[in-house]
Design an enzyme around this catalytic site. Structure first.
Site, PDB file in Angstrom:
ATOM      1  NE  ARG A   1      -2.286  -1.300   3.542  1.00  0.00           N
ATOM      2  CZ  ARG A   1      -1.742  -0.520   4.455  1.00  0.00           C
ATOM      3  NH1 ARG A   1      -1.837   0.811   4.368  1.00  0.00           N
ATOM      4  NH2 ARG A   1      -1.105  -1.026   5.490  1.00  0.00           N
TER       5      ARG A   1
ATOM      6  CE1 TYR B   1       0.450  -6.098  -2.082  1.00  0.00           C
ATOM      7  CE2 TYR B   1      -0.603  -4.080  -1.294  1.00  0.00           C
ATOM      8  CZ  TYR B   1      -0.145  -5.361  -1.061  1.00  0.00           C
ATOM      9  OH  TYR B   1      -0.296  -5.909   0.183  1.00  0.00           O
TER      10      TYR B   1
ATOM     11  CE  LYS C   1      -6.352  -3.785   4.602  1.00  0.00           C
ATOM     12  NZ  LYS C   1      -6.149  -4.087   6.000  1.00  0.00           N
TER      13      LYS C   1
ATOM     14  CG  HIS D   1      -6.837  -3.059  10.175  1.00  0.00           C
ATOM     15  ND1 HIS D   1      -5.536  -2.618  10.241  1.00  0.00           N
ATOM     16  CD2 HIS D   1      -6.829  -4.074   9.296  1.00  0.00           C
ATOM     17  CE1 HIS D   1      -4.783  -3.346   9.432  1.00  0.00           C
ATOM     18  NE2 HIS D   1      -5.537  -4.242   8.851  1.00  0.00           N
TER      19      HIS D   1
ATOM     20  CB  SER E   1      -0.546  -3.593   7.964  1.00  0.00           C
ATOM     21  OG  SER E   1      -1.696  -2.809   7.716  1.00  0.00           O
TER      22      SER E   1
ATOM     23  CB  CYS F   1       0.949  -6.375  13.887  1.00  0.00           C
ATOM     24  SG  CYS F   1       2.160  -5.118  13.470  1.00  0.00           S
TER      25      CYS F   1
ATOM     26  CG  ASP G   1      -7.373  -7.197   6.933  1.00  0.00           C
ATOM     27  OD1 ASP G   1      -6.412  -6.968   7.684  1.00  0.00           O
ATOM     28  OD2 ASP G   1      -7.625  -6.508   5.925  1.00  0.00           O
TER      29      ASP G   1
ATOM     30  CB  SER H   1       5.173 -12.347  -0.943  1.00  0.00           C
ATOM     31  OG  SER H   1       5.728 -13.023   0.157  1.00  0.00           O
ATOM     32  NE  ARG H   2      -0.085  -8.558   2.453  1.00  0.00           N
ATOM     33  CZ  ARG H   2      -0.581  -8.236   3.646  1.00  0.00           C
ATOM     34  NH1 ARG H   2      -1.681  -8.806   4.101  1.00  0.00           N
ATOM     35  NH2 ARG H   2       0.026  -7.350   4.402  1.00  0.00           N
TER      36      ARG H   2
ATOM     37  CG  ASN I   1      -0.209 -15.271  20.805  1.00  0.00           C
ATOM     38  OD1 ASN I   1       0.718 -15.090  21.606  1.00  0.00           O
ATOM     39  ND2 ASN I   1      -0.103 -14.996  19.517  1.00  0.00           N
TER      40      ASN I   1
HETATM   41  P1  GTP Z   1      -2.388  -7.646   7.467  1.00  0.00           P
HETATM   42  O1  GTP Z   1      -2.938  -8.683   6.542  1.00  0.00           O
HETATM   43  O2  GTP Z   1      -1.262  -6.855   6.847  1.00  0.00           O
HETATM   44  O3  GTP Z   1      -3.423  -6.734   8.033  1.00  0.00           O
HETATM   45  O4  GTP Z   1      -1.603  -8.405   8.637  1.00  0.00           O
HETATM   46  P2  GTP Z   1      -1.976  -9.377   9.859  1.00  0.00           P
HETATM   47  O5  GTP Z   1      -2.190  -8.539  11.083  1.00  0.00           O
HETATM   48  O6  GTP Z   1      -3.039 -10.339   9.487  1.00  0.00           O
HETATM   49  O7  GTP Z   1      -0.581 -10.117  10.101  1.00  0.00           O
HETATM   50  P3  GTP Z   1      -0.192 -11.664  10.054  1.00  0.00           P
HETATM   51  O8  GTP Z   1      -1.023 -12.511  10.974  1.00  0.00           O
HETATM   52  O9  GTP Z   1      -0.143 -12.087   8.641  1.00  0.00           O
HETATM   53  O10 GTP Z   1       1.296 -11.649  10.665  1.00  0.00           O
HETATM   54  C1  GTP Z   1       2.342 -10.952  10.070  1.00  0.00           C
HETATM   55  C2  GTP Z   1       3.684 -11.465  10.527  1.00  0.00           C
HETATM   56  O11 GTP Z   1       3.764 -11.514  11.956  1.00  0.00           O
HETATM   57  C3  GTP Z   1       3.949 -12.874  10.027  1.00  0.00           C
HETATM   58  O12 GTP Z   1       5.243 -12.937   9.505  1.00  0.00           O
HETATM   59  C4  GTP Z   1       3.811 -13.721  11.246  1.00  0.00           C
HETATM   60  O13 GTP Z   1       4.605 -14.870  11.189  1.00  0.00           O
HETATM   61  C5  GTP Z   1       4.191 -12.786  12.397  1.00  0.00           C
HETATM   62  N1  GTP Z   1       3.452 -13.125  13.652  1.00  0.00           N
HETATM   63  C6  GTP Z   1       2.126 -13.317  13.779  1.00  0.00           C
HETATM   64  N2  GTP Z   1       1.783 -13.674  15.042  1.00  0.00           N
HETATM   65  C7  GTP Z   1       2.929 -13.685  15.761  1.00  0.00           C
HETATM   66  C8  GTP Z   1       3.246 -13.966  17.137  1.00  0.00           C
HETATM   67  O14 GTP Z   1       2.385 -14.272  17.966  1.00  0.00           O
HETATM   68  N3  GTP Z   1       4.562 -13.859  17.490  1.00  0.00           N
HETATM   69  C9  GTP Z   1       5.533 -13.514  16.593  1.00  0.00           C
HETATM   70  N4  GTP Z   1       6.779 -13.436  17.036  1.00  0.00           N
HETATM   71  N5  GTP Z   1       5.283 -13.258  15.292  1.00  0.00           N
HETATM   72  C10 GTP Z   1       3.997 -13.321  14.870  1.00  0.00           C
HETATM   73  C1  SPV Z   2      -2.841  -4.504   5.304  1.00  0.00           C
HETATM   74  O1  SPV Z   2      -1.851  -3.901   4.831  1.00  0.00           O
HETATM   75  O2  SPV Z   2      -3.339  -4.204   6.417  1.00  0.00           O
HETATM   76  C2  SPV Z   2      -3.449  -5.626   4.557  1.00  0.00           C
HETATM   77  C3  SPV Z   2      -2.960  -5.910   3.205  1.00  0.00           C
HETATM   78  O3  SPV Z   2      -4.348  -6.269   5.077  1.00  0.00           O
HETATM   79  S1  SPV Z   2      -3.613  -4.819   2.011  1.00  0.00           S
HETATM   80  O4  SPV Z   2      -4.900  -5.369   1.544  1.00  0.00           O
HETATM   81  O5  SPV Z   2      -2.672  -4.770   0.927  1.00  0.00           O
HETATM   82  O6  SPV Z   2      -3.830  -3.526   2.572  1.00  0.00           O
HETATM   83 MN    MN Z   3      -4.924  -5.475   7.081  1.00  0.00          MN
END
Ligand code: GTP
Ligand code: SPV
Ligand code: MN
Length: 598
Positions: free
Chosen positions: A73, A201, A210, A230, A252, A254, A281, A379-380, A507
């Site tokens: 983004r 993208y 979003k 979010h 994002s 996290c 999300d 990458s997604r 967790n």
């Molecule tokens: P968006 O789709 O961008 O909104 O992200 P999201 O909040 O869904 O993030 P996602 O769950 O894909 O996690 C992103 C990164 O954080 C990944 O590389 C995970 O492996 C890492 N991660 C997720 N949960 C944990 C955790 O509990 N501990 C640690 N150390 N890393 C984590």
């Molecule tokens: C984020 O960045 O919070 C996402 C991926 O969930 S995107 O749809 O590209 O914004």
């Molecule tokens: Mn997101």
């Protein structure tokens, strides 16, 4: 136009107008059928836009690479175009709608010459339900069509449900020249309109996500007394069969997808605990007739981060991606015709093409230098919710699920403890408003810098951030039986920079404490920042390497770092401006006083 699947004049006139601007050779309506989807997949493979992967190992799966300059983004090029600048606020970029349209019209003019304009009628939420909202996206990208078919509910039934109403979100997307300097993601919340140009993208071009379900929806929610957030939504099923639901807002990349698909540790599984995913999300939240807050996930798929996803961290996500999935910017294993990314397993492919489309030698990979990655850090995968092994039985329930707890969380190496509870809805709103997190690869720009990201919505609020805080406070007054509000941090590090808390499935141990608090089944101690667990109340049974001392360390509130944060928050509130509610300034003052008393 001949043979259109709707006679809605608001829709037809708008499409005529946009088509005369973009000048496509033809217009194709997307009907949601498998036949049409397959034909488009074939076409995209024929042009090289997508690569068909090994259909024995990964049936229905494809690989796509975006342009090298177009991988995340672009917050700096995202605008909220309200008539008054003050209504977009200080945190959003703003342009006057007239100026913006003039500028972008030039970029769209003739941009689809020689191409097809696809018309995608889609629904956010269950088609026909009172909480669904409809959109139509016009795009010149088959990749966008195929992603929208996964991420939203697409088809003629959306047009039927819309009928002759003008109440839909108009989205126009053109790839144009993918010119970074002229890339714009703009929103006209007063006109239910989204324009996106010069990107290919995900978050910039899948306009239901979003742009609509957060930025436009947050604007609508404020007018209509609901909230677009979010947030992931998950259900915890207890051994007695009862299920409780929580929402969690993390910035994002996290951890939302990971928490949403959590598999409880064996200790809990043996007792009969299960976790069900409702969303990963976005949550739309409304007050139910029973006085509780109810959440629906308006999406129909997952656009998840690939790196770090593996059989240990998130097996449910991995299994979800084994069929009908579009992978974007991951490594292509050319010997097997499969995919790979950093953190998938310890066997990077010998014959590999990286996300840029160049041959890739994993031996040159240096984990401290992201430019050597085979897969882009952002990458997604785009995967169907229906393929998720832990999808909740309530996923298609049009009224959603009742929420017991709201959890905020960020990526903080220091300062934020593993978990704490706010003392009221107002204090919880404050806790959300002071969230901070280290930036990630999900947006272009520097990675790893702490920035304030209130409610994980900094990039997604479609109006003034101060008004958004006020809306949170106002909503609290409309919910007779509100969820309790918590804050978590899975990312605290030791002096060597290693994560202290094991995270992922573990967790569950923190979620259990949170749900016990909601049921008044466990005590907590008052601290300057809110209620903290007694260390012995975080269950560490059958958890290697974590002792009571580790938990104490994870729960420690370091007063000097918090006082530094208070200064930082004051600056941030000043930046948000005049519309930050007095209640939140008062909460901040009170926090400072309590910290100084500690
Ligand atoms: P968006 O789709 O961008 O909104 O992200 P999201 O909040 O869904 O993030 P996602 O769950 O894909 O996690 C992103 C990164 O954080 C990944 O590389 C995970 O492996 C890492 N991660 C997720 N949960 C944990 C955790 O509990 N501990 C640690 N150390 N890393 C984590
Ligand atoms: C984020 O960045 O919070 C996402 C991926 O969930 S995107 O749809 O590209 O914004
Ligand atoms: Mn997101």
């Amino acid at each position: 136009m001949k043979n259109t699947p709707t006679s809605n004049k608001y829709v037809l006139n708008w499409i005529d107008e946009m088509a005369s601007l973009c000048a496509p050779d033809k217009i194709v309506w997307i009907d949601g059928s498998t036949e049409q989807e397959n034909a488009l997949r074939d076409e995209a493979c024929a042009t090289g836009e997508m690569i068909r992967l090994n259909q024995e190992k990964l049936p229905g799966c494809y690989l796509h690479r975006t342009a090298i300059n177009d991988v995340a983004r672009v917050e700096g090029r995202t605008f909220i175009c309200t008539r008054e600048k003050a209504d977009a606020g200080n945190i959003n970029n703003w342009m006057h709608p007239d100026e913006c349209k003039e500028k972008l019209t030039k970029l769209y003019r003739g941009s689809m010459r020689g191409k097809t304009m696809y018309v995608i009628p889609y629904s956010m939420g269950i088609v026909g339900s009172p909480f669904a909202k409809y959109g139509i996206e016009l795009t010149d990208s088959i990749y966008v069509v195929l992603n929208m078919l996964i991420m939203t509910r697409v088809g003629n039934n959306v047009l039927d449900a819309l009928g002759s109403s003008p109440d839909y979100i108009k989205g126009l997307h053109a790839r144009a020249h993918l010119d970074e300097e002229n890339r714009y993601i703009v929103h006209f919340p007063e006109e239910n309109t989204i324009w996106s140009v010069n990107s290919g993208y995900g978050g910039n071009v899948l306009l239901g996500k979003k742009c609509f379900a957060l930025r436009i929806a947050s604007y609508l929610g404020r007018k209509e007394n609901w909230m677009a957030e979010h947030m992931l939504i998950l259900g915890v099923e207890y051994p007695d069969g009862e299920t409780k639901y929580v929402c969690a807002a993390f910035p994002s990349a996290c951890g939302k997808t990971n928490l949403a698909m959590l598999i409880p540790p064996e200790y809990y599984r043996k007792k009969g605990y299960k976790v069900h995913c409702v969303g990963d999300d976005i949550a739309w939240l409304r007050v139910g007739e029973d006085g509780r807050l109810w959440a629906v996930n308006p999406e129909n798929g997952f656009f998840g981060v690939a790196p770090g996803t593996n059989e240990k961290t998130n097996p449910n996500a991995l299994h979800t991606t084994l069929r009908d999935t579009i992978f974007t910017n991951v490594v292509h294993n050319t010997r097997e015709n499969t995919v790979w990314w950093e953190g998938l397993d310890k066997n990077p492919p010998e014959d590999a093409i990286d996300w840029r489309g160049n041959p890739w030698d994993f031996r040159k990979y240096d984990k401290n230098d992201k430019s050597t990655c085979g897969a882009h850090p952002n990458s997604r995968f785009t995967a169907r919710a229906q393929n998720c092994p832990c999808l909740s039985s309530e996923f298609n329930n049009p009224v959603g699920v009742p929420i017991s707890a709201i959890i905020f969380g960020g990526r903080r190496a220091k300062t934020a403890p593993l978990v704490y509870q706010s003392t009221s809805w107002q204090n919880g709103t404050f806790v959300g408003s002071i969230m901070a997190s280290e930036t990630t690869a999900a947006a272009s720009g520097e990675v790893g810098v702490v920035r304030r990201d209130p409610m994980a919505m900094r990039p997604f609020v479609g109006y003034d951030m101060g008004d958004y805080f006020a809306h949170w406070l106002a909503m609290g007054k409309l919910i007779p039986n509100p969820p309790k509000i918590f804050h978590v941090n899975w990312f605290r590090t030791d002096n060597e920079g290693n994560f202290i808390w094991p995270g992922f499935g573990e967790n569950m141990r923190v979620i259990e404490w949170i749900l016990k608090r909601c049921d008044s089944k466990v005590d907590a101690r008052e601290s300057a920042i809110g209620y903290l667990p007694y260390p012995e109340d975080i269950c560490i049974l059958e958890l290697d390497g974590i002792t009571r001392e580790t938990i104490e360390q994870l729960l420690h509130v370091d007063v000097p770092s918090w006082l530094l944060d208070v200064e930082n928050i004051r600056k941030f509130y000043a930046q948000v401006g005049e519309r930050v509610p007095n209640e939140l300034h008062a909460e901040l003052d009170a926090l400072e006083v309590r910290l100084k008393e500690m």
